[in-house]
Design an enzyme around this catalytic site. Sequence first.
Site, PDB file in Angstrom:
ATOM      1  N   GLY A 178       0.929  -1.537   0.129  1.00 27.40           N
ATOM      2  CA  GLY A 178       0.109  -0.131   0.158  1.00 27.40           C
ATOM      3  C   GLY A 178       0.599   1.574   0.250  1.00 27.40           C
ATOM      4  O   GLY A 178       1.681   1.247   0.261  1.00 27.40           O
ATOM      5  N   CYS A 179      -0.007   2.468  -0.260  1.00 32.34           N
ATOM      6  CA  CYS A 179       0.492   3.422  -0.462  1.00 32.34           C
ATOM      7  C   CYS A 179       1.641   3.918   1.010  1.00 32.34           C
ATOM      8  O   CYS A 179       2.929   4.276   1.055  1.00 32.34           O
ATOM      9  CB  CYS A 179       0.448   4.474  -1.032  1.00 32.34           C
ATOM     10  SG  CYS A 179      -1.259   4.525  -0.177  1.00 32.34           S
ATOM     11  N   TYR A 180       0.670   4.130   2.352  1.00 36.11           N
ATOM     12  CA  TYR A 180       1.147   4.381   3.422  1.00 36.11           C
ATOM     13  C   TYR A 180       2.703   3.634   3.825  1.00 36.11           C
ATOM     14  O   TYR A 180       2.828   3.743   4.155  1.00 36.11           O
ATOM     15  CB  TYR A 180       0.249   4.324   4.744  1.00 36.11           C
ATOM     16  CG  TYR A 180      -0.804   5.651   3.860  1.00 36.11           C
ATOM     17  CD1 TYR A 180      -0.469   6.490   4.358  1.00 36.11           C
ATOM     18  CD2 TYR A 180      -2.285   5.285   4.089  1.00 36.11           C
ATOM     19  CE1 TYR A 180      -1.336   7.862   4.023  1.00 36.11           C
ATOM     20  CE2 TYR A 180      -3.519   6.041   4.033  1.00 36.11           C
ATOM     21  CZ  TYR A 180      -2.922   7.430   3.793  1.00 36.11           C
ATOM     22  OH  TYR A 180      -2.899   8.794   3.501  1.00 36.11           O
TER      23      TYR A 180
END
Length: 375
Positions: A178-180
Amino acid sequence: METDQKFRVGILGASGYTGADLVRLLVRHPNVKIELMTAERKAGQPISAVFPHLHGLDLPDMISIDDVEWPAIDLDLVFCALPHATSQQVIMGMMHATRHSLLEELVVETTADLASQIRGKTKVVDLSADFRLRDTATYAEWYGREHSAQDLQPKAVYGLTEWYRDSVSTADLVACPGCYPTAALLALIPLLKGQHIQAQDIIIDAKSGVSGAGRSLKEQNLFVEVAEAMHPYGLGAHRHMPEIEQELSLCAEENVTISFTPHLVPMNRGELETIYVRCAEGQSAATLKEALEAAYASEPFVTVLPEATSPSTRMVRGSNMCVLNVFEDRVLGRAIVVAAIDNLVKGSSGQAIQNMNLMLGLEETTGLMQAPLFP
């Protein structure tokens, strides 16, 4: 590896933001030809009808998965940019040649054909969360449903390229982070592996552009809802928390629990994480910075900025870069690590292509050396 070979790729779910950035980046890739794009609600349309900025490109029209002629199309690699809980069914069918239908009726009575006909050599890069969590019970706890590809999950490689490069290069299935988690893990893994920080009391204050919430029509994402405001969400229970903890625990060789709060900010793309850590005995902000510099000295997409230079989203917009730095906290024994990425590129589509390059035996940076956009 330099080669003139053209690999045939497909994008399942091309009408979302990650799909659009995959197209934007792949059309300039010298070793890739996009042969397939699917989009259920936009089937039959060219990509330019959905994203006008992609007009004039030599691309196939988007079609429904129902209409894919898998034996004839013969793809080398598929990017799966489908919603969570649908990728498991599609990918399991693609890789095991079994008969399945997708959850939530996204595709009805079609995945069976996909499953039984797609060639076994086709590799998969999944951009959803369906294969990121190594433990299927953890997936069920955080996503509210049983994992439907439990036999396949152990074969998935977590696609944080800088830290799993060797495994990615031999994988048939890669789960893009995921981006985070991408920003957090790039910042924290070297510090935990080298025992430069304590494995407890890690606080991640994260902020993302609205594109991080996806393209589906939601009232909370309307312009008047997000403009001139900043919104925390997923407080204490965001689904990226177990993903971050999973990877940090592996590198620390002990259970790591984080405090993590994401915020939606009124910009299209970009992500900034301010991370508060407790230094290990004898460590300081200066030694933490040195550790990051050593870890990423030869990495093409991760940069530790000069002293006192604060990372910002404008430094990475539109690029596959991550910029990092470390600052001294006024609280004795603590330090502040800051990371910035473009959530749609390094946090999604760019990282997916970085993994694709390795999986296909190409130079890792191919098609990804665009400089950031400014202003």
